[in-house]
Design a protein around this motif. Structure first.
Motif, PDB file in Angstrom:
ATOM      1  N   CYS A 150      -5.600   1.905  -4.670  1.00 54.28           N
ATOM      2  CA  CYS A 150      -4.867   0.656  -4.914  1.00 54.28           C
ATOM      3  C   CYS A 150      -4.651  -0.107  -3.611  1.00 54.28           C
ATOM      4  O   CYS A 150      -4.546   0.473  -2.534  1.00 54.28           O
ATOM      5  N   ASN A 151      -4.562  -1.419  -3.752  1.00 56.90           N
ATOM      6  CA  ASN A 151      -4.198  -2.290  -2.638  1.00 56.90           C
ATOM      7  C   ASN A 151      -3.263  -3.366  -3.181  1.00 56.90           C
ATOM      8  O   ASN A 151      -3.608  -4.552  -3.216  1.00 56.90           O
ATOM      9  N   SER A 193      -4.178   6.675  -6.631  1.00 59.76           N
ATOM     10  CA  SER A 193      -3.142   5.888  -5.951  1.00 59.76           C
ATOM     11  C   SER A 193      -3.691   5.264  -4.673  1.00 59.76           C
ATOM     12  O   SER A 193      -3.407   4.106  -4.347  1.00 59.76           O
ATOM     13  N   SER A 243       4.690  -0.164  -3.483  1.00 61.22           N
ATOM     14  CA  SER A 243       4.857   1.291  -3.523  1.00 61.22           C
ATOM     15  C   SER A 243       5.033   1.796  -4.949  1.00 61.22           C
ATOM     16  O   SER A 243       4.517   2.865  -5.306  1.00 61.22           O
ATOM     17  N   ARG A 283       1.543   1.863  -6.667  1.00 56.43           N
ATOM     18  CA  ARG A 283       0.747   3.027  -6.272  1.00 56.43           C
ATOM     19  C   ARG A 283       1.244   4.285  -6.973  1.00 56.43           C
ATOM     20  O   ARG A 283       0.446   5.085  -7.492  1.00 56.43           O
TER      21      ARG A 283
END
Length: 296
Positions: free
Chosen positions: A253-254, A250, A264, A267
């Motif tokens: 991630c970007n 998680s 959100s 992720r």
């Protein structure tokens, strides 16, 4: 817009050298959408449909050389054993009609972070065979994605094939979409166990500006499996290890907020997919180890 139709690979390379801005088109499942919505209006289209070499594949001792235009349907039908992760990803591509037309070369050329093939290619450790009139080179998949819908190809290069190591262990692929078919990924995750090298590789799609690997998660899991002797003893991975792996995936991630999902949520979903695919692949590995080595 001019339409170039080479009859051979050599003619295609010559055309690309003469017109570096020409946009290659084979399946057309990405390019035609952009043209139809007037998101792109190239000066030249380079039609590769008559180049038969691009529709062939070769299964070697250690790897598969997959022609850039081999349709996803052919991958599903013929390479499930050698390329299980990519085969699973192929099942999630759009509709049967598009799976019959589209291929991995188009996904790579477009380089969209949401391309379905990318997580599986990253997890498998693929190499992209790029060629121009100047020669041929192999680009490691980790170096291929350079930005949002940008790749490492030179202006005069075309993708001829992808070299993918044959699976030496279980692989999995998971995708979240807003419906079950004809959908762009909200996020996607690929995982491959490599027992020969005692390593794990990942691939994340649609959760960063480019497809990415969760390298910190891989390093953590590689160390945990090695220190605990998991590869040898075939023990069940503990919930704490699985949770830490998921959390690190998680964190890799970007993502952005868009109409398909929030950052959100992406992720969170990647973490869920990471934990589940790890559970599935490890159970498959344990089953194989038990049959071949007598692991309980």
């Amino acid at each position: 817009m001019d339409f170039l139709r080479p009859a051979s690979w050599e003619e295609a390379l010559a055309a690309k050298a003469e017109h570096p801005t020409a946009v290659p088109i084979a399946g057309g499942t990405d390019v035609m959408v952009e043209i139809n919505f007037d998101h792109r209006r190239p000066e030249y289209l380079l039609d590769l449909n008559r180049v038969g070499d691009l529709y062939e594949w070769e299964v070697g001792a250690d790897s598969v050389r997959l022609g850039a235009s081999v349709p996803y349907t052919r991958i599903m039908e013929n390479l499930r054993g050698e390329l299980p992760g990519l085969s699973l990803a192929s099942h999630t591509v759009a509709s049967p009609q598009i799976r019959n037309r589209g291929g991995v070369g188009g996904n790579l050329g477009t380089a969209s972070p949401a391309g379905d093939a990318h997580p599986a290619l990253l997890a498998a450790g693929a190499e992209v065979e790029a060629e121009s009139v100047r020669g041929t080179r192999l680009i490691p998949i980790d170096a291929f994605y350079t930005g949002v819908k940008r790749n490492a190809l030179a202006p005069d290069e075309l993708i001829r094939a992808v070299h993918i190591k044959k699976a030496d262990g279980p692989q999995q692929y998971s995708k979240v979409g807003t419906r079950n078919a004809m959908v762009i990924a909200v996020c996607a995750f690929g995982l491959a166990l490599h027992p020969a090298s005692r390593t794990v590789r990942t691939g994340i799609g649609s959760a960063a500006p480019t497809p990415v690997r969760a390298k910190a998660a891989e390093e953590f899991l590689n160390a945990a499996l090695d220190e605990g002797g998991f590869w040898e003893n075939g023990k069940i991975i503990t919930p704490s290890v699985a949770k830490q792996f998921a959390d690190l995936c998680s964190a890799a991630c970007n993502p952005i907020d868009d109409v398909r999902g929030t950052a959100s949520y992406r992720r969170h979903a990647v973490g869920i997919m990471a934990r589940r695919t790890l559970t599935w692949t490890w159970e498959s590995y344990r089953g194989t180890a038990a049959r071949t080595e007598g692991v309980a």
